[in-house]
Design a protein around this motif. Structure first.
Motif, PDB file in Angstrom:
ATOM      1  N   GLN A 142      -9.850  -9.349 -16.174  1.00 57.99           N
ATOM      2  CA  GLN A 142      -9.072  -9.999 -15.120  1.00 57.99           C
ATOM      3  C   GLN A 142      -7.564  -9.801 -15.299  1.00 57.99           C
ATOM      4  OE1 GLN A 142     -10.252 -14.109 -14.814  1.00 57.99           O
ATOM      5  NE2 GLN A 142     -12.326 -13.599 -14.141  1.00 57.99           N
ATOM      6  N   SER A 143      -7.191  -8.616 -15.762  1.00 63.19           N
ATOM      7  CA  SER A 143      -5.769  -8.291 -15.925  1.00 63.19           C
ATOM      8  C   SER A 143      -5.470  -6.957 -15.260  1.00 63.19           C
ATOM      9  CB  SER A 143      -5.387  -8.232 -17.409  1.00 63.19           C
ATOM     10  OG  SER A 143      -6.027  -7.137 -18.044  1.00 63.19           O
ATOM     11  N   LEU A 144      -4.205  -6.765 -14.926  1.00 71.04           N
ATOM     12  CA  LEU A 144      -3.790  -5.503 -14.324  1.00 71.04           C
ATOM     13  C   LEU A 144      -3.898  -4.355 -15.322  1.00 71.04           C
ATOM     14  CD1 LEU A 144      -0.664  -6.617 -12.249  1.00 71.04           C
ATOM     15  CD2 LEU A 144      -3.042  -6.425 -11.514  1.00 71.04           C
ATOM     16  N   VAL A 145      -3.698  -4.657 -16.605  1.00 68.71           N
ATOM     17  CA  VAL A 145      -3.838  -3.626 -17.642  1.00 68.71           C
ATOM     18  C   VAL A 145      -5.255  -3.075 -17.653  1.00 68.71           C
ATOM     19  CG1 VAL A 145      -3.721  -3.175 -20.118  1.00 68.71           C
ATOM     20  CG2 VAL A 145      -2.018  -4.650 -19.043  1.00 68.71           C
ATOM     21  N   ALA A 146      -6.231  -3.954 -17.443  1.00 68.01           N
ATOM     22  CA  ALA A 146      -7.626  -3.508 -17.404  1.00 68.01           C
ATOM     23  C   ALA A 146      -7.852  -2.523 -16.270  1.00 68.01           C
ATOM     24  CB  ALA A 146      -8.546  -4.713 -17.253  1.00 68.01           C
ATOM     25  N   LEU A 147      -7.272  -2.803 -15.106  1.00 69.38           N
ATOM     26  CA  LEU A 147      -7.421  -1.883 -13.973  1.00 69.38           C
ATOM     27  C   LEU A 147      -6.794  -0.529 -14.277  1.00 69.38           C
ATOM     28  CD1 LEU A 147      -6.697  -4.182 -10.891  1.00 69.38           C
ATOM     29  CD2 LEU A 147      -8.905  -3.351 -11.701  1.00 69.38           C
ATOM     30  N   ILE A 148      -5.612  -0.548 -14.868  1.00 69.50           N
ATOM     31  CA  ILE A 148      -4.932   0.710 -15.194  1.00 69.50           C
ATOM     32  C   ILE A 148      -5.766   1.533 -16.165  1.00 69.50           C
ATOM     33  CG2 ILE A 148      -2.881   1.711 -16.273  1.00 69.50           C
ATOM     34  CD1 ILE A 148      -1.319  -0.723 -15.251  1.00 69.50           C
TER      35      ILE A 148
END
Length: 284
Positions: A142-148
């Motif tokens: 649930q973090s933007l880093v995970a999406l990247i």
């Protein structure tokens, strides 16, 4: 005979132009209708008439002022951050892998290439649950880093086009640079990349569009983390059963704004994009 040939040629050209015009209208019509809906003053998704009776820009204002339920500015910024970071990281990874397979000869090279080809045939959503639990163990769910990380990790599977482009660049340039004392890194960054503008633009554009339009991975990774939604998932919430009547026209306005950056980027890089898909680095 010459007159008849020219007449047939003009008829064929006129037919082709007519078909292209029809296809162009069919392609543009949904976009025009979406813009019209975004300017509609009436609420609701379904109306008995085609053109709005009231025209208004309130739908665009609502996106940036009415953020209690749908925080569109935050979603827009999230999507932009993820797309830009993914674009930079994925472009570097894809070009590096492509250059390695194109220029270097090492054991298991063919096996790595075949493995990448086979893995690329499987759709990414097959691994969604496993990826989510792995990110959860690492504390990145649930973090933007995970999406990247998710978008960038699988980008290397798309090395085929870039490798084919690098194969068209003469190896004699590398050999001459090596004789002058240049390292592999210097050859790649100072010689190969400046000659590879088309494939660089193509890779960057495709890498940018993946997170900008993706819905599946973000819906699995973000779950109920409302503040970290991207535009695809956020806009979907506007057209659910309980929200579609009040927010359908705002959804249309948001969709128009979503298309603007990608459209401008594509228009700016269109020349290089086409060359990256169809052309080579050296032409006779």
């Amino acid at each position: 005979m010459t007159v008849g040939y020219r007449a047939r040629r003009r008829t064929a050209n006129a037919t082709i132009y007519f078909l292209l015009a029809v296809l162009g209208i069919l392609w543009v019509l949904p976009i025009v209708y979406l813009v019209i809906l975004s300017l509609r003053g009436e609420s609701g998704a379904y109306l008995p008439y085609l053109l709005p009776k009231n025209w208004s820009l309130d739908n665009y204002r609502r996106l940036f002022t009415d953020t209690t339920l749908f925080n569109y500015p935050r979603w827009y910024m999230n999507t932009l951050i993820v797309s830009v970071c993914t674009c930079l990281l994925s472009t570097l990874l894809v070009l590096s892998v492509s250059y390695t397979f194109s220029r270097l000869r090492f054991s298991s090279r063919r096996k790595f290439m075949n493995t990448g080809l086979i893995l690329g045939m499987f759709p990414g959503f097959m691994t969604m649950i496993a990826v989510y639990h792995l990110l959860k163990v690492l504390g990145l769910a649930q973090s933007l880093v995970a999406l990247i990380l998710v978008y960038s990790a699988g980008s290397c599977m798309g090395y085929f086009i870039a490798k084919g482009y690098f194969d068209t660049i003469p190896r004699s340039l590398d050999e001459a640079a090596t004789l002058d004392g240049a390292t592999r890194h210097q050859i790649f960054f100072r010689i190969t990349l400046p000659m590879s503008t088309p494939i660089l633009a193509y890779t960057a554009l495709t890498a940018f569009m993946v997170p900008w339009t993706d819905f599946i991975f973000v819906s699995v990774i973000m779950k109920d983390n409302y503040q970290n939604y991207t535009l695809a998932l956020g806009l979907y919430q506007m057209v659910t059963k309980e929200n579609i009547y009040r927010y359908f026209t705002a959804f249309c306005a948001g969709s128009v704004l979503v298309a603007i950056p990608v459209t401008l980027l594509f228009l700016r890089l269109q020349k290089y994009y086409v060359e990256g898909v169809t052309g080579g680095a050296v032409k006779g």
